[in-house]
Enzyme design. Structure first.
Site, PDB file in Angstrom:
ATOM      1  N   LYS A  52       0.736  -1.365  -0.082  1.00 29.46           N
ATOM      2  CA  LYS A  52      -0.012  -0.007  -0.078  1.00 29.46           C
ATOM      3  C   LYS A  52       0.688   1.346  -0.214  1.00 29.46           C
ATOM      4  CE  LYS A  52      -0.599  -0.127   5.176  1.00 29.46           C
ATOM      5  NZ  LYS A  52      -1.373  -0.635   6.431  1.00 29.46           N
ATOM      6  N   ARG A 146      -9.932  -0.186  14.746  1.00 32.22           N
ATOM      7  CA  ARG A 146      -9.976   0.502  13.542  1.00 32.22           C
ATOM      8  C   ARG A 146     -11.115  -0.098  12.671  1.00 32.22           C
ATOM      9  NH1 ARG A 146      -3.761   0.960  11.519  1.00 32.22           N
ATOM     10  NH2 ARG A 146      -4.354  -1.066  11.030  1.00 32.22           N
ATOM     11  N   TYR A 263      14.842  31.129   5.722  1.00 35.33           N
ATOM     12  CA  TYR A 263      13.621  31.721   6.026  1.00 35.33           C
ATOM     13  C   TYR A 263      13.899  32.056   7.772  1.00 35.33           C
ATOM     14  CZ  TYR A 263      10.892  30.738   2.011  1.00 35.33           C
ATOM     15  OH  TYR A 263      10.395  30.619   0.630  1.00 35.33           O
ATOM     16  N   MET A 311      10.623  24.430   0.802  1.00 33.96           N
ATOM     17  CA  MET A 311       9.963  23.488   0.018  1.00 33.96           C
ATOM     18  C   MET A 311      10.817  22.745  -1.093  1.00 33.96           C
ATOM     19  SD  MET A 311       6.709  24.114  -2.697  1.00 33.96           S
ATOM     20  CE  MET A 311       5.683  24.882  -1.020  1.00 33.96           C
TER      21      MET A 311
END
Length: 361
Positions: A52, A146, A263, A311
């Site tokens: 998966k 779940r 940043y 990013m």
């Protein structure tokens, strides 16, 4: 005649893109060896494979053929949208869809392609039967709360009507050897085996394989350990790293003392230093939380991260490698078995957050 075609009209849209500045290399031999080790550790049971989330971020197109050729015959995905990528390489009846069937459209798709749903509730059982029935798998909840029917629902008519291949449950704390939940779940699972007709039984995930043969039944379902993670120390010696991530240097520059990086200027150079900007960022899965205190490397030389992860870029200290230049490839820390590299992320997260810009060799 004047050529009035625009630049876009003159462009050759069929031209292949240039080489990427990121690459993800999957060690196919290690992946196959990991499956064989887990299959052997499963004793008389056979190991399947959880593929998966695009084979835990490493690429179903890359990993499924390797696992198939190693001997795997049962593959698990979560979503129906993941089926096509897997059945391109293995027979559809070998693919189990863990989320089951939520509506008639999913039932129709299951029958059209031949993948097998994992029924998770009485409602799903009734829906599957009402739309034609056929082979399915069944999840029984034994304590993770779940998906899955309750053990008390084992004798319901909707369950008795199913043609069940794999009867399964999922361990919640298999990575904790002394967890009291493990034997409780084992006992709960054993209690329903005689009440529900099935052909195969499955309980153990990667960590569950290390709990011993009592947890193996007919089929184990390793996931993380296939791809290089060792959720239990008993597995560590047998599991090999599978993924290697590298990124290219985009630019080098000299910083003067007092100049800052990135940043919010979270790093300020204490002295003149040489740095490099690397083509890797949080959009590629190298999350900002992994930046502080971490480092890239080149030929064993440690290259500390400076400032915040952006990013698309990371700035690194090249003091230990003054020869580096634009175009050089840098090793990105992605050893999922090394807790020091994780910076608060689990090994599962480190794999599944890998971004789509990483090309798979």
């Amino acid at each position: 005649m004047t050529d009035t075609a625009s630049d876009g009209e003159r462009a050759d849209r069929s031209a292949p893109p240039p080489p990427a500045s990121l690459r993800l290399t999957v060690d196919r031999d290690a992946l196959a060896a990991n499956w064989r080790a887990l299959d052997a550790r499963s004793g008389s049971a056979r190991a399947g494979a959880a593929v998966k989330a695009d084979a835990y971020g490493l690429g179903a197109a890359t990993c499924v053929p390797v696992l198939r050729d190693a001997g795997c015959e049962t593959f698990f995905v979560a979503h129906w949208s993941e089926v096509a990528a897997v059945i391109a390489h293995v027979p559809p009846q070998q693919v189990a869809v863990l989320h089951g069937v939520r509506n008639e459209a999913e039932c129709a798709y299951a029958r059209a392609v031949g993948a097998v749903p994992v029924i998770n509730s009485l409602e799903q059982a009734a829906l599957w039967a009402a739309t034609g029935g056929g082979t399915c798998h069944l999840m029984v909840d034994t304590g993770i709360n779940r998906l899955g029917i309750a053990a008390s629902e084992a004798n319901e008519a909707a369950i008795s009507a199913l043609d069940i291949d794999i009867l399964m449950s999922h361990l919640a704390s298999a990575d904790e050897a002394d967890s009291a939940l493990n034997p409780r779940q084992l006992t709960a699972f054993q209690s329903v085996l005689g009440a529900i007709r099935h052909r195969r039984a499955s309980l153990a995930n990667s960590a569950g394989i290390a709990l011993g043969e009592d947890y193996a039944f007919d089929l184990t379902r390793p996931g993380l350990a296939l791809y290089g993670g060792a959720p239990r120390p008993e597995l560590a010696a047998a599991i090999r790293p599978v993924a290697q991530v590298q990124a290219a240097i985009l630019q080098t520059r000299a910083l003067a003392a007092g100049e800052s990086v990135g940043y919010n200027a979270t790093f300020t150079a204490p002295a003149p230093m040489r740095v490099a900007t690397v083509s890797m960022g949080y959009a590629d899965g190298f999350l900002r939380s992994r930046g502080p205190g971490n480092a890239f490397s080149h030929n064993g030389r440690r290259l500390p991260i400076l400032g915040k992860v952006s990013m698309d870029m990371v700035v690194i200290d090249c003091t230990a490698a003054p020869d580096l230049a634009a175009g050089n490839w840098i090793d990105v820390p992605w050893n999922i078995a090394d807790a020091a590299q994780q910076s608060g992320l689990s090994p599962y997260e480190m794999l599944t957050v890998i971004g789509g810009r990483l090309r798979r060799d």
